[in-house]
Design an enzyme around this catalytic site. Structure first.
Site, PDB file in Angstrom:
ATOM      1  N   ASP A 140       0.814  -1.220   0.000  1.00  0.00           N
ATOM      2  CA  ASP A 140       0.000   0.000   0.000  1.00  0.00           C
ATOM      3  C   ASP A 140       0.845   1.266   0.000  1.00  0.00           C
ATOM      4  OD1 ASP A 140       0.970  -0.326   2.593  1.00  0.00           O
ATOM      5  OD2 ASP A 140      -0.969  -0.827   3.439  1.00  0.00           O
TER       6      ASP A 140
ATOM      7  N   ASN B 176      -7.333  -3.012  14.625  1.00  0.00           N
ATOM      8  CA  ASN B 176      -8.726  -3.316  14.248  1.00  0.00           C
ATOM      9  C   ASN B 176      -8.807  -4.508  13.300  1.00  0.00           C
ATOM     10  OD1 ASN B 176      -7.713  -2.277  11.892  1.00  0.00           O
ATOM     11  ND2 ASN B 176      -9.189  -0.610  11.690  1.00  0.00           N
TER      12      ASN B 176
ATOM     13  N   HIS C 118      -7.048  -4.899  10.524  1.00  0.00           N
ATOM     14  CA  HIS C 118      -6.807  -4.651   9.095  1.00  0.00           C
ATOM     15  C   HIS C 118      -5.520  -5.324   8.618  1.00  0.00           C
ATOM     16  CE1 HIS C 118      -4.516  -0.518   9.529  1.00  0.00           C
ATOM     17  NE2 HIS C 118      -3.704  -1.525   9.692  1.00  0.00           N
TER      18      HIS C 118
ATOM     19  N   GLU D 234      -9.576  -2.097   5.713  1.00  0.00           N
ATOM     20  CA  GLU D 234     -10.205  -1.854   7.003  1.00  0.00           C
ATOM     21  C   GLU D 234     -11.440  -2.749   7.165  1.00  0.00           C
ATOM     22  OE1 GLU D 234      -8.484  -0.097   8.907  1.00  0.00           O
ATOM     23  OE2 GLU D 234      -7.965   1.892   8.148  1.00  0.00           O
TER      24      GLU D 234
HETATM   25  P1  PGA Z   1       2.259  -1.614  12.813  1.00  0.00           P
HETATM   26  O1  PGA Z   1       1.063  -1.617  11.817  1.00  0.00           O
HETATM   27  O2  PGA Z   1       3.228  -2.620  12.280  1.00  0.00           O
HETATM   28  O3  PGA Z   1       2.837  -0.243  12.757  1.00  0.00           O
HETATM   29  O4  PGA Z   1       1.727  -2.002  14.137  1.00  0.00           O
HETATM   30  C1  PGA Z   1       0.563  -2.840  11.378  1.00  0.00           C
HETATM   31  C2  PGA Z   1      -0.603  -2.572  10.480  1.00  0.00           C
HETATM   32  O5  PGA Z   1      -1.328  -1.607  10.723  1.00  0.00           O
HETATM   33  O6  PGA Z   1      -0.782  -3.332   9.528  1.00  0.00           O
END
Ligand code: PGA
Length: 242
Positions: A67, A136, A138, A143
């Site tokens: 992304d 959450n 994702h 999301e």
């Molecule tokens: P993080 O994010 O590695 O910064 O915890 C993970 C994500 O949101 O996929």
């Protein structure tokens, strides 16, 4: 889903690096699906060390990222282009032309999505996909509410994701509201997937995932529909699993 519980972040990173290096050793032209965020940084540190000291070369490896924020140019300090360059690409022997990340400032976001999906189809299949998980649930920037058959698309970031990412930006107004992300179906086309989770903040998400209930409310749960997923989770992230 194979679940590997390890002591801490360092052990998670080392375990993931072992699997990536095995893949690259067996296929020097492997296609890796890569992720950003704090989770894979330790993995990337291990890969850099492996490139420098263990003879693992990425010169014919291709990398496709999940992304990119919409509205950030490649050279913006918080773009995922910059993240990947700083945390991995500039420190290993991968060729810049073999690295793919969506363009964050496309003339048309919709066209960029179509083009990026086509790139993944052309370069792929992804042999090994690295994923983090959001608080959450994702994966990528998919999301809750994202359909399981989604391909690369524009996403509106949820409040919780904007809050998690907020500290990286100087002002709240600068935090992007949208991103381009591989879809869930795009991710599931990867032949093998490694999901990484570390720390207490991920404990709820891991608990939810390990109920095995497949639902749009929890994007990571679609990983149960794939037959080659390894979750590498540290004790802090695993603490709510009975
Ligand atoms: P993080 O994010 O590695 O910064 O915890 C993970 C994500 O949101 O996929």
């Amino acid at each position: 889903m194979k679940v590997v519980v390890v002591d801490n972040y360092e052990a998670m990173s080392a375990e993931a690096a072992k699997l990536v290096e095995e893949k690259v050793r067996e296929n020097q032209e492997a296609v890796l699906g890569l992720a950003t965020g704090s989770t894979p940084i330790g993995l990337y540190k291990n890969l850099i060390e492996g490139n420098k000291t263990r003879g693992i070369s990425y010169k014919d490896v291709k990398a496709v990222n999940l992304d990119e924020y919409l509205g950030l140019s490649q050279d913006h300090s918080q773009s995922y282009h910059t993240f990947m360059k700083e945390n991995l690409f500039s420190q290993i022997d991968i060729k810049p032309e073999n690295t793919y990340i969506p363009n964050g400032i496309p003339a048309s976001a919709e066209e960029e999505c179509t083009d990026y999906e086509a790139v993944i189809t052309k370069v792929g299949p992804v042999n090994l996909q690295i994923l983090g998980i959001g608080t959450n649930g994702h994966i990528g920037f998919n999301e809750p509410g994202t359909p399981g058959d989604s391909i690369t698309h524009v996403v509106e970031l949820t409040k919780s994701t904007r809050e998690s990412n907020g500290p990286n930006f100087e002002t709240e107004a600068e935090v992007p509201t949208h991103a381009i992300s591989m879809g869930i179906q795009t991710i599931l086309k990867g032949e093998e997937i490694i999901l990484l989770a570390s720390g207490e903040s991920k404990a709820e998400a891991i608990k939810m995932l390990l109920t095995k209930k497949v639902t749009e409310d929890n994007p990571a749960s679609f990983l149960w529909t794939h037959d080659n997923v390894t979750l590498i989770v540290d004790k802090d992230a695993y603490q709510l699993v009975k």
